[in-house]
Design a protein around this motif. Structure first.
Motif, PDB file in Angstrom:
ATOM      1  N   ASN A  34       0.944  -1.219  -0.043  1.00  0.00           N
ATOM      2  CA  ASN A  34      -0.027   0.000  -0.087  1.00  0.00           C
ATOM      3  C   ASN A  34       0.716   1.210   0.003  1.00  0.00           C
ATOM      4  OD1 ASN A  34      -2.792  -0.990  -0.071  1.00  0.00           O
ATOM      5  ND2 ASN A  34      -2.333  -1.851   2.257  1.00  0.00           N
ATOM      6  N   LEU A  37       2.230   1.965  -3.532  1.00  0.00           N
ATOM      7  CA  LEU A  37       1.310   2.433  -4.286  1.00  0.00           C
ATOM      8  C   LEU A  37       0.999   3.955  -3.949  1.00  0.00           C
ATOM      9  CD1 LEU A  37      -1.240  -0.458  -4.810  1.00  0.00           C
ATOM     10  CD2 LEU A  37       0.466   0.462  -6.405  1.00  0.00           C
ATOM     11  N   HIS A  38       0.965   4.297  -2.643  1.00  0.00           N
ATOM     12  CA  HIS A  38       0.890   5.576  -2.249  1.00  0.00           C
ATOM     13  C   HIS A  38       2.020   6.530  -2.787  1.00  0.00           C
ATOM     14  CE1 HIS A  38       0.321   9.215   0.366  1.00  0.00           C
ATOM     15  NE2 HIS A  38       1.450   9.076   0.878  1.00  0.00           N
ATOM     16  N   HIS A  41       1.779   7.386  -6.656  1.00  0.00           N
ATOM     17  CA  HIS A  41       0.770   8.239  -6.657  1.00  0.00           C
ATOM     18  C   HIS A  41       1.338   9.818  -6.646  1.00  0.00           C
ATOM     19  CE1 HIS A  41      -3.492   7.024  -7.313  1.00  0.00           C
ATOM     20  NE2 HIS A  41      -3.239   5.693  -6.322  1.00  0.00           N
ATOM     21  N   GLN A  42       1.928   9.980  -5.267  1.00  0.00           N
ATOM     22  CA  GLN A  42       2.870  10.960  -5.099  1.00  0.00           C
ATOM     23  C   GLN A  42       3.643  11.310  -6.178  1.00  0.00           C
ATOM     24  OE1 GLN A  42       4.830  10.528  -1.159  1.00  0.00           O
ATOM     25  NE2 GLN A  42       3.139  11.528  -0.168  1.00  0.00           N
ATOM     26  N   LYS A  44       3.560  10.486  -9.144  1.00  0.00           N
ATOM     27  CA  LYS A  44       2.744  10.998 -10.303  1.00  0.00           C
ATOM     28  C   LYS A  44       2.267  12.537 -10.224  1.00  0.00           C
ATOM     29  CE  LYS A  44      -0.972   9.729 -13.445  1.00  0.00           C
ATOM     30  NZ  LYS A  44      -2.067   8.863 -13.929  1.00  0.00           N
ATOM     31  N   GLN A  45       2.172  12.795  -9.216  1.00  0.00           N
ATOM     32  CA  GLN A  45       1.545  14.359  -9.089  1.00  0.00           C
ATOM     33  C   GLN A  45       2.868  15.210  -9.033  1.00  0.00           C
ATOM     34  OE1 GLN A  45      -0.469  14.075  -4.992  1.00  0.00           O
ATOM     35  NE2 GLN A  45      -2.145  13.416  -5.944  1.00  0.00           N
ATOM     36  N   SER A 140      -2.349  -4.729 -11.435  1.00  0.00           N
ATOM     37  CA  SER A 140      -3.436  -3.677 -12.190  1.00  0.00           C
ATOM     38  C   SER A 140      -4.544  -4.682 -12.630  1.00  0.00           C
ATOM     39  CB  SER A 140      -2.696  -2.685 -13.101  1.00  0.00           C
ATOM     40  OG  SER A 140      -2.022  -3.472 -14.110  1.00  0.00           O
ATOM     41  N   SER A 150      -9.313   5.027 -11.282  1.00  0.00           N
ATOM     42  CA  SER A 150      -8.140   5.283 -10.744  1.00  0.00           C
ATOM     43  C   SER A 150      -7.398   6.375 -11.494  1.00  0.00           C
ATOM     44  CB  SER A 150      -7.392   3.953 -11.228  1.00  0.00           C
ATOM     45  OG  SER A 150      -5.895   3.716 -10.709  1.00  0.00           O
ATOM     46  N   SER A 151      -6.862   6.992 -10.721  1.00  0.00           N
ATOM     47  CA  SER A 151      -5.927   8.311 -11.100  1.00  0.00           C
ATOM     48  C   SER A 151      -4.609   7.720 -11.469  1.00  0.00           C
ATOM     49  CB  SER A 151      -6.156   9.460  -9.952  1.00  0.00           C
ATOM     50  OG  SER A 151      -5.470   8.782  -8.520  1.00  0.00           O
ATOM     51  N   LEU A 152      -4.261   6.502 -10.799  1.00  0.00           N
ATOM     52  CA  LEU A 152      -2.826   6.370 -11.129  1.00  0.00           C
ATOM     53  C   LEU A 152      -2.767   5.264 -12.532  1.00  0.00           C
ATOM     54  CD1 LEU A 152      -0.100   5.745  -9.919  1.00  0.00           C
ATOM     55  CD2 LEU A 152      -0.948   3.533  -8.971  1.00  0.00           C
TER      56      LEU A 152
END
Length: 193
Positions: A34, A37-38, A41-42, A44-45, A140, A150-152
């Motif tokens: 987890n 994956l967090h 996401h970070q 990717k931003q 995935s 999913s934003s990822l």
């Protein structure tokens, strides 16, 4: 001797693999998956990228991605550093979490995109961890099989290789995963069928 500089081609997808040092586990507990994956996401931003598929295994991970603005190396450096810092702190260890640099291979055709995604999603099956890729929660594939926001991840990057509506594309992708390897390698298989 200096390391060979990686070539980054914008708008090109890459198959990326990063493995644990000495092939040790990099994911020991559910929270580790987890957190990875967090961090993805970070990152990717901070550095935009497109992710077509992924799979987190016990001692390595696979990503099928392309960077939009900066090199894949910058993304991977940031991602692996954040995760290594977390992992060492959480598990009370020091030293390298990942062995050498990550592996990357350019994906140059639509068929290659399908094959890489298939390889990534079947990794836990071939490792004997599950019988069906849908049963492995750290890839995935479930987002390919079932509609989800999913934003990822953007599975349509791969699914759009198939004709038809969304439901038909998902069904064809599932069939593609279940094909025999030799049939995919032969001239019988075409993504424009």
């Amino acid at each position: 001797m200096a390391r060979k500089r990686r070539i980054w081609l914008p708008d090109t997808f890459y198959h990326i693999i990063s493995r644990g040092n000495r092939r040790d586990a990099i994911f020991r507990e559910e929270v580790d998956y987890n957190m990875f994956l967090h961090f993805l996401h970070q990152v990717k931003q901070k550095i935009p990228f497109e992710l077509a598929s992924y799979c987190l295994m016990t001692n390595h991970f696979h990503l099928q991605m392309r960077s939009l603005d900066q090199s894949i190396s910058k993304i991977m450096s940031l991602l692996n550093k954040r995760y290594a810092d977390y992992f060492n702190n959480k598990h009370g260890v020091t030293g390298h979490v990942f062995e050498k640099r990550f592996f990357d291979e350019r994906i140059l055709t639509s068929l290659s995109m399908l094959k890489v995604s298939r390889y990534i999603h079947l990794n836990p099956v071939k490792a004997g961890m599950v019988r069906d890729p849908e049963n492995y929660q750290w890839s995935s594939y479930r987002q390919y099989y079932h509609v989800s926001d999913s934003s990822l991840l953007n599975p349509n990057i791969v699914l759009d290789s198939f004709p038809g509506n969304e439901k038909e594309k998902r069904k064809q992708y599932h069939e593609f995963l279940n094909m025999e390897d030799d049939m995919i390698q032969s001239e019988q298989f075409s993504i424009t069928r």
